[in-house]
Scaffold this motif. Structure first.
Motif, short mmCIF file in Angstrom:
data_model
loop_
_atom_site.label_atom_id
_atom_site.label_comp_id
_atom_site.label_asym_id
_atom_site.label_seq_id
_atom_site.Cartn_x
_atom_site.Cartn_y
_atom_site.Cartn_z
N TRP A 223 0.56 -1.16 -0.11
CA TRP A 223 0.39 0.03 0.05
C TRP A 223 0.73 1.32 -0.23
O TRP A 223 2.02 0.95 -0.40
CB TRP A 223 -1.03 0.02 1.25
CG TRP A 223 -0.38 -0.03 2.45
CD1 TRP A 223 -0.20 -1.84 3.24
CD2 TRP A 223 -0.02 1.28 3.88
NE1 TRP A 223 0.34 -1.11 4.47
CE2 TRP A 223 0.31 0.11 4.59
CE3 TRP A 223 0.26 1.96 3.24
CZ2 TRP A 223 0.48 1.09 5.22
CZ3 TRP A 223 -0.08 3.08 4.54
CH2 TRP A 223 0.91 2.37 5.72
N CYS B 224 -7.37 3.05 -4.58
CA CYS B 224 -8.07 3.80 -3.44
C CYS B 224 -9.05 3.26 -2.84
O CYS B 224 -10.13 3.76 -3.01
CB CYS B 224 -8.38 5.09 -3.97
SG CYS B 224 -8.06 6.75 -2.37
N VAL B 225 -8.79 2.86 -1.61
CA VAL B 225 -9.57 1.78 -0.53
C VAL B 225 -9.81 2.80 0.30
O VAL B 225 -10.76 2.71 1.67
CB VAL B 225 -8.81 0.90 0.10
CG1 VAL B 225 -8.54 0.02 -1.07
CG2 VAL B 225 -7.46 0.97 0.51
N LYS B 226 -9.16 3.86 1.27
CA LYS B 226 -9.68 4.98 2.35
C LYS B 226 -8.66 6.49 1.52
O LYS B 226 -8.16 6.63 1.30
CB LYS B 226 -9.07 4.72 3.48
CG LYS B 226 -9.09 3.37 4.09
CD LYS B 226 -10.82 3.46 4.64
CE LYS B 226 -11.22 2.81 5.33
NZ LYS B 226 -12.82 2.95 5.93
N LEU B 227 -9.88 7.81 2.18
CA LEU B 227 -9.43 8.87 1.76
C LEU B 227 -10.56 9.47 2.95
O LEU B 227 -11.20 9.22 3.27
CB LEU B 227 -10.51 9.23 0.96
CG LEU B 227 -10.66 11.00 0.00
CD1 LEU B 227 -8.82 10.97 -0.55
CD2 LEU B 227 -11.07 11.12 -1.02
N TRP B 228 -9.21 10.95 3.39
CA TRP B 228 -9.31 10.95 4.65
C TRP B 228 -9.32 12.82 4.37
O TRP B 228 -8.06 12.93 3.54
CB TRP B 228 -8.76 10.41 5.92
CG TRP B 228 -8.55 9.71 6.23
CD1 TRP B 228 -9.84 9.26 6.87
CD2 TRP B 228 -8.05 8.52 6.08
NE1 TRP B 228 -9.85 7.73 7.32
CE2 TRP B 228 -8.47 6.80 6.69
CE3 TRP B 228 -6.66 8.40 5.39
CZ2 TRP B 228 -7.76 5.85 6.84
CZ3 TRP B 228 -5.82 7.02 5.35
CH2 TRP B 228 -6.77 6.02 5.94
N THR C 197 -7.43 2.81 12.10
CA THR C 197 -8.53 3.06 12.95
C THR C 197 -8.85 4.30 12.51
O THR C 197 -10.04 5.08 12.42
CB THR C 197 -8.50 3.33 14.27
OG1 THR C 197 -7.10 3.86 15.22
CG2 THR C 197 -8.52 1.54 14.81
N SER C 198 -7.88 4.86 11.90
CA SER C 198 -7.41 6.48 11.17
C SER C 198 -7.81 7.60 13.24
O SER C 198 -8.04 8.47 12.72
CB SER C 198 -8.87 6.75 10.37
OG SER C 198 -10.04 6.82 10.70
N ARG D 290 -15.69 9.87 1.70
CA ARG D 290 -16.69 8.97 0.67
C ARG D 290 -15.87 8.72 -0.94
O ARG D 290 -16.19 9.62 -1.36
CB ARG D 290 -18.20 8.48 0.39
CG ARG D 290 -18.97 8.05 2.26
CD ARG D 290 -20.66 8.40 2.07
NE ARG D 290 -20.74 9.15 1.48
CZ ARG D 290 -22.15 10.31 1.89
NH1 ARG D 290 -23.27 9.22 1.29
NH2 ARG D 290 -22.46 11.34 1.02
N GLU E 296 -12.93 11.20 7.45
CA GLU E 296 -13.07 9.76 6.42
C GLU E 296 -13.93 10.43 5.56
O GLU E 296 -15.48 11.01 5.61
CB GLU E 296 -13.24 8.43 6.32
CG GLU E 296 -13.60 8.19 5.53
CD GLU E 296 -14.57 5.94 6.15
OE1 GLU E 296 -13.87 5.04 5.02
OE2 GLU E 296 -13.88 5.79 7.28
N LEU F 53 -5.31 6.23 1.05
CA LEU F 53 -4.39 5.01 1.49
C LEU F 53 -4.62 4.12 0.11
O LEU F 53 -5.85 4.02 -0.09
CB LEU F 53 -5.34 4.48 2.39
CG LEU F 53 -4.35 3.14 3.12
CD1 LEU F 53 -3.02 3.63 3.03
CD2 LEU F 53 -5.45 2.60 3.74
#
Length: 228
Positions: free
Chosen positions: A85, A105-109, A160-161, A191, A189, A97
């Protein structure tokens, strides 16, 4: 002749172009290297939001990642310790991420400071609460160090961010240092859109525009892990 000293001249005979980057992508802002079982791969991120890879055995590009322009310019990048990753940061304070294996892309913050992510680093260690203990209560976990805001670097748990540690430099002139300390930063997070043609963010999500003026004092270099 400069101040009575003869300036030395160095000559280079011949040159060759190894890799040419599309100038429309802007500057190359981050470079990393990792070895796999069968290849040596260079990854590099360009200002306009592209993360390229280059197999040094040839011209092959194992993977290519692309940010949506709505997230701002890409400013930083760091590879995960398992090389599966990568995390990227932008000028608008977003962290993405990516799963390299699926090129997705699996996570966006969004970083709560709302400022540019100046540097990123990763580490696979046990939670900070167990540091110094004779035996860690849990095994190592992936963490991301994000430098953003005014001389601040936060350590976020990727799973867990949540912010586990926050490191700051504050002025020593004030008698009350607590007045200079803000609350720990947060990662909110965002979407991700399932339709890549319309950008990375779902149309229903309203992205706040950062109005924060970038501070003069920022962290420009760091290492995510130097040992246990």
């Amino acid at each position: 002749n400069d101040g009575g000293k003869v300036s030395e001249r160095y000559k280079v005979i011949g040159s060759s172009s190894i890799r040419k980057i599309n100038p429309n992508e802007g500057e190359v802002l981050a470079v990393s290297h990792f070895n796999s079982a069968s290849a040596a791969v260079i990854t590099y991120a360009t200002q306009k939001g592209f993360v390229h890879s280059w197999d040094l055995r040839g011209a092959k590009e194992p993977f290519k990642l692309c940010h949506g322009p709505e997230l701002g310019h890409l400013t930083s990048m760091a590879l995960g310790s398992d090389r599966h990753w990568v995390v990227t940061g932008t000028s608008q304070g977003y962290l993405a991420l990516w799963d390299i294996r699926f090129q997705q892309c699996v996570k966006l913050w969004r970083h709560s400071r709302g400022t540019s992510i100046s540097r990123l680093a990763t580490s696979m260690v046990s939670p900070p609460q167990s540091w110094g203990a004779a035996k860690a209560a849990s095994g190592p976990r992936p963490f991301v160090f994000a430098a953003a805001g005014n001389n601040e670097c936060a350590m976020f748990d990727v799973l867990t961010s949540s912010c586990r540690e926050c490191f700051r430099t504050v002025s020593g002139d004030s008698r009350n240092l607590n007045s200079q300390v803000e609350d720990a930063p947060l990662l909110t997070e965002v979407r991700i859109s399932s339709n890549g043609r319309n950008g990375m963010v779902r149309p229903s999500v309203s992205l706040p525009v950062s109005t924060h003026v970038a501070p003069m004092d920022s962290i420009n270099c760091m290492v995510g892990s130097i040992g246990s």
